[in-house]
Design a protein around this motif. Structure first.
Motif, mmCIF file in Angstrom:
data_model
loop_
_atom_site.group_PDB
_atom_site.id
_atom_site.type_symbol
_atom_site.label_atom_id
_atom_site.label_comp_id
_atom_site.label_asym_id
_atom_site.label_seq_id
_atom_site.Cartn_x
_atom_site.Cartn_y
_atom_site.Cartn_z
ATOM 1 N N ASP A 43 -3.593 8.180 -3.729
ATOM 2 C CA ASP A 43 -5.019 8.523 -3.805
ATOM 3 C C ASP A 43 -5.285 9.867 -3.179
ATOM 4 O O ASP A 43 -4.798 10.169 -2.120
ATOM 5 C CB ASP A 43 -5.868 7.527 -3.020
ATOM 6 N N THR A 78 -11.456 -3.512 -6.829
ATOM 7 C CA THR A 78 -11.410 -2.080 -6.532
ATOM 8 C C THR A 78 -12.796 -1.464 -6.588
ATOM 9 O O THR A 78 -13.185 -0.690 -5.715
ATOM 10 C CB THR A 78 -10.502 -1.355 -7.550
ATOM 11 N N THR A 118 -10.736 6.014 1.553
ATOM 12 C CA THR A 118 -9.898 5.877 0.366
ATOM 13 C C THR A 118 -9.520 4.406 0.213
ATOM 14 O O THR A 118 -9.621 3.643 1.170
ATOM 15 C CB THR A 118 -8.603 6.678 0.544
ATOM 16 N N PRO A 119 -9.049 3.997 -0.978
ATOM 17 C CA PRO A 119 -8.634 2.608 -1.146
ATOM 18 C C PRO A 119 -7.620 2.181 -0.089
ATOM 19 O O PRO A 119 -7.606 1.024 0.326
ATOM 20 C CB PRO A 119 -8.016 2.586 -2.543
ATOM 21 N N GLY A 120 -6.767 3.118 0.342
ATOM 22 C CA GLY A 120 -5.786 2.782 1.372
ATOM 23 C C GLY A 120 -6.432 2.195 2.600
ATOM 24 O O GLY A 120 -5.861 1.335 3.274
ATOM 25 N N THR A 130 -1.624 2.658 -2.577
ATOM 26 C CA THR A 130 -2.693 3.609 -2.293
ATOM 27 C C THR A 130 -2.184 4.957 -1.817
ATOM 28 O O THR A 130 -2.957 5.791 -1.388
ATOM 29 C CB THR A 130 -3.637 3.038 -1.238
ATOM 30 N N GLN A 185 0.828 -1.209 0.000
ATOM 31 C CA GLN A 185 0.000 0.000 0.000
ATOM 32 C C GLN A 185 0.856 1.248 0.000
ATOM 33 O O GLN A 185 0.488 2.261 -0.572
ATOM 34 C CB GLN A 185 -0.906 -0.004 1.226
ATOM 35 N N GLN A 224 -9.460 -1.072 1.011
ATOM 36 C CA GLN A 224 -8.891 -2.312 0.475
ATOM 37 C C GLN A 224 -8.230 -3.114 1.575
ATOM 38 O O GLN A 224 -8.418 -4.328 1.675
ATOM 39 C CB GLN A 224 -7.882 -2.001 -0.624
ATOM 40 N N GLU A 273 -14.490 0.240 -3.267
ATOM 41 C CA GLU A 273 -14.561 1.704 -3.193
ATOM 42 C C GLU A 273 -15.943 2.190 -2.751
ATOM 43 O O GLU A 273 -16.101 3.341 -2.398
ATOM 44 C CB GLU A 273 -14.127 2.369 -4.504
#
Lengths: 335, 146, 318
Positions: B138, C202, C241-243, B135, B54, C246, C206
């Motif tokens: 983002d 994804t 956020t994807p961070g 990530t 990540q 996910q 999301e």
């Protein structure tokens, strides 16, 4: 203020005109249902009957995650989060009222939340009334209604071949200046639709009484009974258009300070660093949620913090029904 | 300009018996390799791997001891059960298998870590920068929820 | 189930004979297409017990909050009984204090899909054999039940409640006619290329709003402190956020490896309709392939990640 008219055949053209100076946010269809999103084409807009989005549009003004500032070389930079003017089209009156209620929290003259304030002053809310109430909605019992006017700049009533556009603020009036005026028959028709939208069996909730009863029941075990099947997830509060709790965290890897939504239904919400938790079980957490909506809001703003959108009822994984819970608590006889 | 992959090396502190190798890992690692030393490969949680990807790693290499040579008897095998499955899981979600490898070292081997790290790096280099699960870039604005 | 009165009787009996202090079951929901978990302590309330395809939760999840020494009866479908066994193996509940009433399950229905298929807002819904009878205002509509069974119940391989104290009703094989049904999400996911799989993953994650309904609805998620709630060390960002999302979905699923009972309660609880059963299914499949382990199959066997053995030395290529 003169009500105006958008003919249905001219709808796309009218909306397209706004794209030049505004970002238009409107309900579109998505995987989970209806979702508010910035649109690029008026054809994306989905205004089906009384269907509302699952995710509340409060995130237009209070995003679920937002960067408060970034640190770069010892300087704090506040991002410009609302560079353009925005139109939120197709909000339902319950959600518009929620924005109006949240203004009392974030938009006070002497205590302004910069982030909310900036977004709010650059936005116009065009809400669309519901000709028939949605199945789990109870907006008409908590001080609003399917054509409630609080919070909207413009209220739209859908007629057969046109939209009846009723400006409620001067900003709203300025936006629709160039539209043709509605005539009397259309005005009457709109009134009829608005009147016919309410469910007759619904009775207005007696908020002062509910408030009093809730305070009386504060220390009883009823909270344990009503919250027994609660899972302790954040569905009800995250999907609630008026819940506004947040948590501020430093994302060190990004050098950002971020504000995220938080919810009183999580155990960690009230957990203290010492390990003590003033709301140790689901009963206290549920009590906080109900008391906030129906007692503390009434104390502070003389309005219920619930706008009756019904999201928490339809989406709760265990079908906890806030109407039933309030009913049960207020009908409790305390010796 | 060719791409220099960012590599994270998770290394068990006992897996290099030769002090020359240990010295090399500690002092002369290539600049693109980040070393994370752990008491035993059993300490490596899948979360470590997740976080490495990540935060921008192009490849993750885990080095540990051979079976039966673990300082803590069986911990490396426990790690192996979990991490092997974790790799399969990330591959299931779309990660290129070559980006996440294991290196199990015998204590009498010399110079293996240098060669293996080189081979791993060149494999990852061929794949180019990792965009999956990375990530850090983002931005919040303009997201689904923004 | 045709004759549910027997279950009610049994629940009343164990309450009156003080075999248990509480019975957990389902009652009619306040809105159509839903039902509510119910905690019964007095015999009279047992009349309210129901069980139909709209009972979406796994009741074993409510054992987390109950004291371990409390004697509890549970109306158990196969998923609940498997979850109870998994919890027993992990020492989270005392089997002696539980009384499991096994009942057959006909597969859980997807209320969102039914609502979408209906011609308007559903005002009443009833199951009848292989049909779902809907009332939409004054209108009536009939749907075919099989088409609305959730993904996790399709091709369910564990229809029989295990290790129950009493079994009521017979398990009848479901006529699924799966050939006519579209592929499940998990099946189609598997057939995609790596890049497409990542893309799909994804897109699903999301939408996550991090309400953690999946965690709270899961009978096997019982940690008092979840890894996402940690501030230091910080395992995942708390943002949408994807961070953050996910990492949440990957690690949540991974913590279920060889422990997930495949009830699908997580997916049904999700308000944003995010698919997640395919993740745990993949992990469980691997566990079965590699270690021959299946949840609930054995009374003693610990999940593969909880057992470390030197026998593994030849398992992996070095």
């Amino acid at each position: 203020m003169m009500p105006k008219l958008i003919k249905k055949i001219e709808f796309d053209k009218t909306i397209s005109k706004w794209f030049k100076s505004y970002d238009v946010i409107a309900p579109v269809s998505s995987k989970e249902g209806i979702h508010f999103k910035r649109i690029k084409d008026p054809k994306e807009i989905k205004l089906d009957g009384n269907q509302n989005s699952i995710y509340p549009p409060k995130n237009v003004f209070l995003p679920q995650s937002e960067v408060l500032f970034t640190v770069k070389n010892d300087n704090y930079e506040m991002p410009d989060q609302a560079p353009r003017k925005r139109i939120v089209f197709g909000m339902r009156p319950c959600d518009a009222r929620a924005v109006w209620l949240l203004d009392t929290i974030f938009n006070k003259a002497d205590d302004l939340d910069l982030y909310w304030g900036k977004r709010r002053e650059k936005a116009l809310i065009i809400s669309v009334g519901c000709a028939s109430m949605c199945s789990n909605g109870f907006c008409d019992t908590v001080g609003s209604g399917p054509f409630g006017k609080d919070g909207s700049d413009i209220l739209i009533t859908e007629l057969d071949d046109a939209y009846f556009v009723d400006p409620l603020t001067s900003a709203g009036e300025a936006l629709i200046k160039s539209l043709p005026e509605a005539d009397d028959t259309q005005g009457k028709n709109a009134k009829l639709i608005q009147k016919g939208s309410v469910i007759k069996e619904h009775q207005a909730a007696d908020l002062p009484r509910i408030r009093e009863k809730l305070y009386e029941a504060f220390n009883t075990s009823i909270w344990k009974d009503v919250s027994e099947s609660c899972l302790g997830c954040g569905v009800c509060t995250y999907l609630c258009p008026t819940c506004f709790c947040f948590d501020i965290v430093d994302e060190i890897d990004r050098s950002e300070r971020v504000r995220n939504w938080d919810t009183c239904m999580f155990r960690v919400y009230s957990a203290e660093a010492s390990g003590h938790n003033p709301r140790p079980t689901k009963a206290e957490r549920t009590r906080q949620r109900i008391m906030h909506k129906f007692a503390y809001w009434v104390d502070n703003e003389a309005a219920s913090g619930c706008t009756g959108c019904g999201r928490c009822i339809s989406q709760c994984p265990v079908n906890l029904d806030i109407r039933e819970m309030v009913q049960e608590i207020t009908s409790l006889k305390i010796q | 300009m060719s791409h220099t992959p960012k590599i994270v090396l998770f290394q068990c502190q006992y897996c290099l018996a030769s002090s020359a190798d240990q010295e090399w890992v500690e002092n002369s690692l290539p600049e693109n390799v980040k070393l994370v030393k752990v008491p035993c490969s059993g300490r490596i949680s899948p979360l470590f791997i997740m976080n490495a990807f990540q935060k921008g790693a192009d490849g993750v290499l885990v080095s540990g001891c051979m079976p039966e040579k673990c300082h803590y008897i069986t911990s490396n095998l426990g790690a192996r059960r979990q991490l092997d499955e974790f790799k399969k899981f990330l591959v299931f979600l779309g990660l290129e298998p070559a980006r996440f490898e294991f290196l199990w070292m015998n204590i009498d081997e010399r110079g293996v870590i240098q060669n293996e790290l080189d081979a791993f790096t060149s494999n990852v280099k061929q794949l180019g920068p990792n965009k999956k699960f990375n990530t850090m870039k983002d931005e919040i604005i303009g997201q689904y929820h923004g | 189930m045709d004759d549910f009165s027997q279950v009610r009787k049994e629940a009343a009996r164990i309450l009156s004979e003080k075999i248990v202090d509480m019975v957990i079951g389902f009652k009619q929901g306040t809105i159509p297409l839903k039902s509510q978990p119910m905690f019964i302590t007095s015999q009279e309330d047992t009349d309210k017990l129901i069980l139909d395809g709209f009972c979406q939760n796994n009741l074993a999840v409510f054992l987390h909050d109950q004291p371990k020494d409390k004697r509890i009866g549970i109306i158990c479908r196969a998923c609940e009984s498997r979850a109870v066994r998994a919890l027993v193996i992990e020492h989270q509940v005392n089997r002696e204090n539980l009384y499991l009433i096994g009942v057959p399950c006909m597969g859980i229905l997807d209320w969102k899909k039914i609502q979408d298929a209906a011609d308007g807002p559903v005002t009443n819904a009833q199951e009848s054999g292989d049909q779902i009878l809907l009332e939409i205002g004054d209108k009536k509509q009939v749907l075919i039940r099989n088409e609305f069974i959730v993904d996790s119940c399709r091709g369910c391989g564990h229809r029989e409640p295990i290790d129950v104290d009493i079994q009521i009703g017979e398990i009848s094989p479901i006529e699924m006619n799966a050939d006519n049904l579209p592929q499940t999400w998990g099946e189609s996911f598997k057939s995609k290329s790596a890049d497409e799989r990542f893309q799909l993953f994804t897109e699903e994650t999301e939408r996550c709003i991090r309400c953690y309904a999946c965690r709270e609805a899961c009978p096997m998620c019982y940690c008092t402190e979840c890894f996402v709630d940690h501030i230091a060390p910080r395992w995942s960002e708390s943002m949408v956020t994807p961070g953050g999302t996910q990492a949440w979905h990957i690690i949540r699923a991974f913590h279920q490896t060889g422990r997930c009972v495949e009830c699908g309660a997580c997916e049904r609880a999700c308000p944003m309709d995010i698919k997640m059963v395919y993740l745990t299914d993949k992990l469980n499949d691997d566990m079965k392939k590699e270690y021959g382990f299946e949840v609930g199959e054995n009374e003693e066997k610990q999940p593969p990640f909880a057992t470390i053995t030197l026998d593994d030395k030849n398992r992996f290529k070095y």
